[in-house]
Structures are given as structure tokens and as C-alpha cells.
Design a protein around this motif. Structure first.
Motif, PDB file in Angstrom:
ATOM      1  N   PHE B  81      27.290 -30.609  71.136  1.00 14.20           N
ATOM      2  CA  PHE B  81      26.310 -29.674  71.671  1.00 14.20           C
ATOM      3  C   PHE B  81      25.311 -29.285  70.593  1.00 14.20           C
ATOM      4  O   PHE B  81      25.599 -29.371  69.403  1.00 14.20           O
ATOM      5  N   SER B  83      24.399 -26.375  69.779  1.00 15.11           N
ATOM      6  CA  SER B  83      24.927 -25.274  68.967  1.00 15.11           C
ATOM      7  C   SER B  83      26.244 -25.657  68.302  1.00 15.11           C
ATOM      8  O   SER B  83      26.893 -24.819  67.696  1.00 15.11           O
ATOM      9  N   ALA B  85      29.072 -25.661  69.214  1.00 12.03           N
ATOM     10  CA  ALA B  85      30.133 -25.107  70.050  1.00 12.03           C
ATOM     11  C   ALA B  85      31.517 -25.368  69.475  1.00 12.03           C
ATOM     12  O   ALA B  85      32.445 -25.721  70.188  1.00 12.03           O
ATOM     13  N   LEU B  86      31.671 -25.194  68.170  1.00 11.52           N
ATOM     14  CA  LEU B  86      32.998 -25.323  67.565  1.00 11.52           C
ATOM     15  C   LEU B  86      33.851 -24.139  67.993  1.00 11.52           C
ATOM     16  O   LEU B  86      33.338 -23.101  68.391  1.00 11.52           O
ATOM     17  N   PHE B  87      35.167 -24.302  67.898  1.00 12.52           N
ATOM     18  CA  PHE B  87      36.065 -23.192  68.212  1.00 12.52           C
ATOM     19  C   PHE B  87      36.208 -22.358  66.948  1.00 12.52           C
ATOM     20  O   PHE B  87      36.824 -22.809  65.978  1.00 12.52           O
ATOM     21  N   PRO B  88      35.662 -21.133  66.933  1.00 14.01           N
ATOM     22  CA  PRO B  88      35.621 -20.371  65.683  1.00 14.01           C
ATOM     23  C   PRO B  88      37.000 -19.950  65.189  1.00 14.01           C
ATOM     24  O   PRO B  88      37.165 -19.650  64.013  1.00 14.01           O
ATOM     25  N   HIS B  89      37.996 -19.945  66.094  1.00 13.63           N
ATOM     26  CA  HIS B  89      39.328 -19.484  65.702  1.00 13.63           C
ATOM     27  C   HIS B  89      40.225 -20.628  65.257  1.00 13.63           C
ATOM     28  O   HIS B  89      41.419 -20.425  65.072  1.00 13.63           O
ATOM     29  N   MET B  90      39.658 -21.815  65.103  1.00 11.25           N
ATOM     30  CA  MET B  90      40.464 -22.939  64.629  1.00 11.25           C
ATOM     31  C   MET B  90      39.775 -23.548  63.410  1.00 11.25           C
ATOM     32  O   MET B  90      38.550 -23.570  63.331  1.00 11.25           O
ATOM     33  N   PHE B 130      37.406 -22.975  58.155  1.00 13.71           N
ATOM     34  CA  PHE B 130      37.005 -22.503  59.473  1.00 13.71           C
ATOM     35  C   PHE B 130      35.496 -22.710  59.624  1.00 13.71           C
ATOM     36  O   PHE B 130      34.773 -22.733  58.624  1.00 13.71           O
ATOM     37  N   LYS B 132      33.120 -20.834  60.289  1.00 13.67           N
ATOM     38  CA  LYS B 132      32.328 -19.806  59.613  1.00 13.67           C
ATOM     39  C   LYS B 132      32.140 -20.110  58.133  1.00 13.67           C
ATOM     40  O   LYS B 132      31.173 -19.676  57.520  1.00 13.67           O
ATOM     41  N   GLU B 133      33.079 -20.870  57.560  1.00 17.24           N
ATOM     42  CA  GLU B 133      33.022 -21.137  56.123  1.00 17.24           C
ATOM     43  C   GLU B 133      32.312 -22.447  55.799  1.00 17.24           C
ATOM     44  O   GLU B 133      32.437 -22.957  54.703  1.00 17.24           O
ATOM     45  N   ARG B 146      35.077 -34.251  66.300  1.00 18.27           N
ATOM     46  CA  ARG B 146      35.822 -33.758  67.457  1.00 18.27           C
ATOM     47  C   ARG B 146      35.512 -34.592  68.699  1.00 18.27           C
ATOM     48  O   ARG B 146      36.384 -34.841  69.529  1.00 18.27           O
TER      49      ARG B 146
END
Ligand code: ATP
Ligand code: MG
Lengths: 283, 357
Positions: B81, B83, B85-90, B130, B132-133, B146
């Protein structure tokens, strides 16, 4: 030499003063008051003692009431999660104008004074209220929820659900809805998407909503006093009774200090848990 | 043999038609770009292929099976995508392994394949980070890994490079293309960047207002655009409106602002008005008196090229000349401008001249 920049301190000074005068001072005075003993004929004594605290810790009556308050707070919080989180999710999936309309419906209760709203519940729950009449008509006998845990729980959940919906709503707004689409295309079923992708991302919202609901229930006064009454006392109504009826102000102050302390311990440890768990994931 | 076929695919949102009668056949292993201006329906087309938007009409056929009504989680296509659209909690591994987990692949194999996919995109050293990092480019690679790890029959990319800075974008273009050729996955790329489409694809599909304007290989698209829209959208060009003065077997003459231009070998027939398209790099600037007189209005140095804006009797034109290492023309210089025969694309109101006649 290191120079201290005074600007931040000066800028926060008015706020600090305001809070310490209007919030800090009464709290400190309450705490001090709890350290005096009370005599039914002579009133508040000038001594310094921990006798009030000892009384609370040795009397099983207080355990019942603190236990009930804790149980009520947990129950209301859990119900708020079960109702509020799906509600926020469904709301976020709605389209305008329905979304705005239902958001207003959800937040509506906050616009009505808590006393008025609770009295409404009392009328509904009371001896010959709508509920009793309905159950009687159904042949179930006259069911009254006045002076019961159930009644208090229902009324409190009704008041507090918006405090769950708002933070969950906020975390849903922050979420990238395409992450759900991504999971779908990777083969996840819609239910798996909710469980594995959506739920973890709104968990911070659920936890902050829980903290608000828990704290507000533990300190709630109007609803327990109207619906719970004398028969279903919680800590807040017990404090009120100590102050107003028994006139044992030091004991009231002791209970207030303990309630505050318990609340602070539970909320800060919950907060700590959230921060540790989610520091890496969210800002 | 056709691998993926879109048959008269149409999507309407209420009254508004976002995608109209898109008909497209894609070969196995092909890299096709959907190119068009913002809002022309590229994302909507891609989402219909992915199953995230339901077509109003038309069919999607993948490898001989009709998948038009198949839900997205049954299609097994890989999507990146815009954006990400990664899963931020993984973490990166968790993100990549998710698709494998959904396929019911065991834990150890999952970890191994996720790691291999991350290695493929040169990110194996950040497997525990993650989203975010990570930087934008790194996130983009995780998203790619992915999508690739589930070994999809078709890879769908929705402007995957648009969030990257210019230099990284160019690097990723080459890397992505090499990777695609290496694993041979059929790929559809959505982009509004014509350079990206031209540099990466086997074929480019130009879209305009929900319809396909032209499907062609990059070079053909650039050299022989089918109409004015494509000519203007793909690459830079100078468009000149001209009046036909004479036409015949041996050639035609057109007039622009009172200046005559010969078009040898082109019979414009009964046409009255045409538009000429002149690519800036096809024009030649020289001091020899040939073509039209030109006066330099602005000279911009771009490193590899010079970009000039020149005043000529036929209007103001953009010209690009390669940087030969010597100083170029400067403002106010007088020079001559010419172009080789056949460098001019001619359009009538109906489209490209040599296709409509
Ligand atoms: N859910 C929707 N409801 C109504 N209109 C929509 C919806 N989704 C897209 N559209 C409209 O359909 C048209 C095509 O949208 P689409 O997202 O496919 O454009 P795009 O080509 O991907 O553009 P961009 O390059 O800006 O991403 C746009 O005009 C958009 O406004
Ligand atoms: Mg788009």
C-alpha cells in the motif's frame, strides 16, 4: 557555571499556585485531619494518632465496603470495555451523517446532570417503576433494582460508557485502516483481522478508557447514594455518612485518604503496565 | 498466454464513475504500470483486483478462474500500500510472518521464510525492529517482503515509492525491477510518476478519467503517444497549434503565427487544424542558420542537461541540450533551432494523425 533557565518555572507558577492552593491544601488538611482522634461527646481531639487507620484495618465492615467498591469498579470497567470498545469500532465504520448522529447519541448522557440522570434510573428501577410493571406483566413478579449492585452497575455503566468510547475512538482515528486491508489480503478472516490487527492497535485506548472508568466509579457518589442508598454503601457514600451523619470527620478523612491512596496505586501501576508494553509500538 | 485479465471493469460510486470499461490482459511475469494523473482511478482499479473494492460491472480472471466475487483473503495476492500499512504492534519479522501464519505454516518454517524474505530486500539486520523504529525506505522494504513472502501469483504495488526522497526512489526503482525479474512475479504498479512507469515497466497503461488512454511499451508510448493527453502527460513536450496551408503526397506545409513549417513526407489530407508536439530533447540548437531563429530567454543548468526557454517565431519553446562540458548558451543569446524529420508528432482533434488517417 550552568545557568538555570527560569522561564518554564515562571510560566508554570500560576498553575502550580492555583492547584496547590485549591487542591493541594484541602488534601493536606484532610490528611492531617485523619491523624486526629474523635470523641462522640468532645468532638475532634488535638492529639496525633494512627488509631483511625487501625480501626479501618481491624474492622471487617470496612473490608466489605472497600471490597464492594473495588468489585463494582472492576465490573463497571469490564462492562464499559465490552460495550464501549465495539461501539466505538462500529461508529468508526459508519458513514456520515449517521456517524455524527450516533456519536451525539453516545455522548448525549454527558450533557445531562448526573443527579437528574440517576433520578431517572431510580424512577425506572423503583418499587412501582416501569421495570417492576413490565416484569409483573410478564409474570416474573415485581423486580426492583433499587438498592442492588445490579442497579448501581447499570446506572454507572450508562454514565461511563462515553469515557470508554472517546479514547477508543481516538485510537481508532490514529490507526491506518489500510492495515486491516493488508491483513485481509494476507489471508486473514475478518474476525482474525479484528482480533490480531485492530484490537492490539486500540488497546492503549481501551486501557486509558479503563483507567478513567475505574477511577470515576471508585469515586462515584451521586449514583451509589441514590440507587445504592444506605443498603449498598460504597466508600464514597460511607465517607459522606461519616462527615454528615456520624459527624466523625477524622474517620471520614481517613477513609478519603485510603480511597485516594488505593486509586493512585491501582491507576499508576496500570499506567506503568501500558507504557512498558506499548512504548515501542506507539508514540 | 494471458495470466490476468480485466474485462470491461467498471466501478461507480453513486453517480460518479471512477473506473470505466477497463480492459486489460497481462502476461505471466509481466511488469505493467497504471499511469495517470491524481484521481483517474488507478487505486480503485488496483483495489478491485485485490478484492478490496467490488466492481460495479465487469470480470477479473486470474489464471483461467473468475475471481470477481472472491473475497480478498481468498485471492492470495500480494499488495504494497501507499502508506505501507504495516502492523505497528509487530516487529519486521512478525509483519512478514503474518501471511505465512494465516496460511497455517508452522512456527519454525515461518521464521525461516520471513527471515529469507527480509534478506531478499536486504533488511535481515533489522528483523527485530518495529515499524516506528524504521525509516521510510526500510518500512517500504518490509511491506514488500510481507507481500512477497506468501509467493503471490500477482504483486500489486500502489505508489510504493512516492513517500521516499528522490535519490532513494531512483535506487529503489532499479532494485525493485531487478527483484521482480529475479523472482519473475507478475506485477502491477500504480503510479502518477511517468518516469517511474517508463523506467520499470514492460508495458504502461495510461489512464484518463477512469478510462484507458493508451497501452504501450515505454519507448513506443514516449515516441508515439496516441493522443494529446498522453503526449502531454508522458514526458515533457512543446505543443503548437498550427493551421494547414497546403497538403499533398510529397509533404505538407503548416503555418504557426504566420511562420511556415514544412512537414516533408506527411500528407495532412483535408485537415484544417493540427497540433504539433515537439519533445524538448529532439530540438537542436546551433549557430548554423537552419530552422527557426531563436532567442534564449532563460538558461537552467541541470547537471547532465541544459534546459532552455527560447523565443521563436512559432512561440516560446522548451529545449533540452546535453551538457557537453563547455559553457552553454546564456540569456539573450541569438541562435537557430531545428529538428530532424519525423521528430514531430502531429495530432488532430481525433487523436494521433498517422493513426486516424
Ligand atoms: N469510496 C469512494 N467514494 C466515492 N468516490 C470515491 C471513493 N473512492 C474513490 N473515489 C473517487 O474515485 C476517483 C478515483 O479514485 P482513485 O483513488 O482510484 O484515484 P487514483 O488514480 O488512485 O488517484 P491518486 O493518484 O490521487 O491516488 C476519485 O475521483 C475519487 O474521488
Ligand atoms: Mg491512488
Amino acid at each position: 557555571m550552568k545557568r538555570i533557565n527560569a522561564t518554564p518555572y515562571l510560566l508554570t507558577a500560576p498553575g502550580v499556585l492555583f492547584f496547590s492552593a485549591l487542591l493541594g491544601a484541602p488534601m493536606v488538611m484532610t490528611l492531617l485531619l485523619s491523624l486526629h482522634s474523635y470523641d462522640y461527646t468532645l468532638g475532634i481531639q488535638d492529639d496525633w494518632t494512627l488509631a483511625n487507620y487501625l480501626d479501618v484495618f481491624t474492622d471487617s465492615y470496612f473490608y466489605v465496603i472497600f471490597g464492594r467498591t473495588l468489585g463494582l469498579s472492576l465490573l463497571v470497567t469490564v462492562l464499559c470495555i465490552l460495550i464501549g470498545a465495539p461501539e466505538a469500532y462500529i461508529l468508526s465504520r459508519m458513514r456520515n451523517p449517521w456517524r455524527s448522529i450516533f456519536l451525539l447519541v453516545v455522548l448525549g448522557p454527558l450533557l445531562v446532570s448526573v443527579v437528574v440522570r440517576t433520578l431517572g434510573w431510580a424512577i425506572l428501577f423503583g418499587g412501582n417503576g416501569l421495570l417492576a410493571k413490565t416484569t409483573a406483566a410478564l409474570g416474573l413478579g415485581e423486580v426492583s433494582l433499587m438498592y442492588t449492585m445490579t442497579g448501581m452497575t447499570v446506572a454507572l455503566v450508562h454514565v461511563l460508557v462515553p469515557f470508554m468510547v472517546i479514547p477508543v475512538w481516538a485510537s481508532l482515528q490514529k490507526m491506518d485502516p489500510q492495515s486491516e486491508d493488508a491483513a485481509l489480503t494476507l489471508g486473514a478472516s475478518p474476525f482474525t483481522v479484528i482480533r490480531r490487527i485492530t484490537l492490539p492497535q486500540i488497546t492503549p485506548g481501551i486501557l486509558s478508557g479503563s483507567i478513567i472508568c475505574f477511577a470515576l466509579t471508585a469515586a462515584a457518589f451521586a449514583t451509589p447514594s441514590i440507587i445504592g442508598g444506605r443498603r449498598m454503601k460504597v466508600v464514597a457514600t460511607m465517607i459522606y455518612d461519616e462527615y454528615k451523619n456520624t459527624l466523625n470527620w477524622p474517620m471520614g478523612a481517613t477513609l478519603a485518604a485510603l480511597l485516594l491512596f488505593a486509586n493512585i496505586v491501582i491507576i499508576t501501576s496500570a499506567n506503568r503496565l501500558v507504557e512498558r508494553r506499548f512504548a515501542k509500538v506507539f508514540e | 498466454m494471458t495470466f490476468l485479465r480485466l474485462e470491461d471493469l467498471t466501478k461507480r460510486f453513486g453517480e460518479f464513475t471512477a473506473v470505466e470499461n477497463v480492459d486489460l490482459s497481462i502476461e505471466r511475469g509481466e511488469f505493467v504500470s497504471l499511469l495517470g494523473p491524481s484521481g483517474c482511478g488507478k487505486t480503485t482499479t488496483l483495489q478491485m483486483i485485490a478484492g478490496l473494492q467490488e466492481p460495479t460491472a465487469g470480470r477479473i480472471v486470474l489464471g483461467g478462474t473468475d475471481i470477481t466475487r472472491l473475497p480478498p483473503n481468498k485471492r492470495g495476492l500480494g499488495i504494497v500500500f501507499q502508506s505501507y500499512a504495516l502492523f505497528p504492534h509487530m516487529d519486521a519479522t512478525g509483519n512478514v510472518a503474518f501471511g505465512l501464519e494465516m496460511k497455517g505454516i508452522g512456527r519454525s518454517e515461518r521464521q525461516e521464510r520471513a527471515r529469507a524474505a527480509l534478506k531478499l530486500v536486504k533488511l535481515d539486520h533489522l528483523a527485530d525492529r518495529f515499524p516506528k523504529e524504521m525509516s521510510g525506505g526500510q518500512r517500504q522494504r518490509v511491506a514488500l517482503a510481507r507481500a512477497l513472502v506468501i509467493e503471490p501469483p500477482v504483486l500489486l504495488l500502489d505508489e510504493p515509492l512516492s513517500n521516499l526522497d528522490a535519490k532513494l526512489r531512483e535506487e529503489m526503482r532499479i532494485e525493485l525491477r531487478l527483484l521482480q525479474q529475479e523472482i519473475g512475479v507478475t506485477t502491477i504498479l500504480v503510479t502518477h510518476d511517468q518516469e517511474e512507469a517508463l523506467s520499470m515497466s514492460d508495458r504502461v497503461v495510461v489512464m484518463e478519467d477512469g478510462r484507458i488512454a493508451q497501452i504501450a511499451a515505454p519507448l513506443e508510448l514516449y515516441e508515439r503517444p496516441r493522443d494529446l493527453f498522453v503526449s502531454d502527460f508522458v514526458g515533457k513536450t512543446n505543443l503548437l497549434e498550427a493551421r494547414v496551408l497546403s497538403a499533398g503526397e510529397r509533404g505538407s506545409v503548416v503555418g504557426i503565427e504566420g511562420h511556415q513549417i514544412d512537414l516533408p513526407g506527411t500528407d495532412l489530407g483535408k485537415l484544417d487544424k493540427v497540433t504539433l508536439s515537439l519533445r524538448p530533447e529532439k530540438l537542436v540548437m546551433s549557430d548554423a542558420a537552419d530552422g527557426v531563429e531563436a532567442k534564449v530567454l532563460a538558461a537552467i543548468f541541470l547537471g547532465a542537461n541544459w534546459l532552455y526557454r527560447v523565443q521563436t517565431p512559432i512561440g516560446e519553446l522548451f529545449v533540452t541540450q546535453p551538457n557537453s562540458g563547455r559553457p552553454g548558451f546564456s540569456n539573450g543569446d541569438k541562435t537557430w533551432l531545428s529538428w530532424p524529420d519525423g521528430a514531430v508528432n502531429i495530432f488532430s482533434a481525433e487523436g494521433r494523425f498517422d493513426e486516424t488517417h
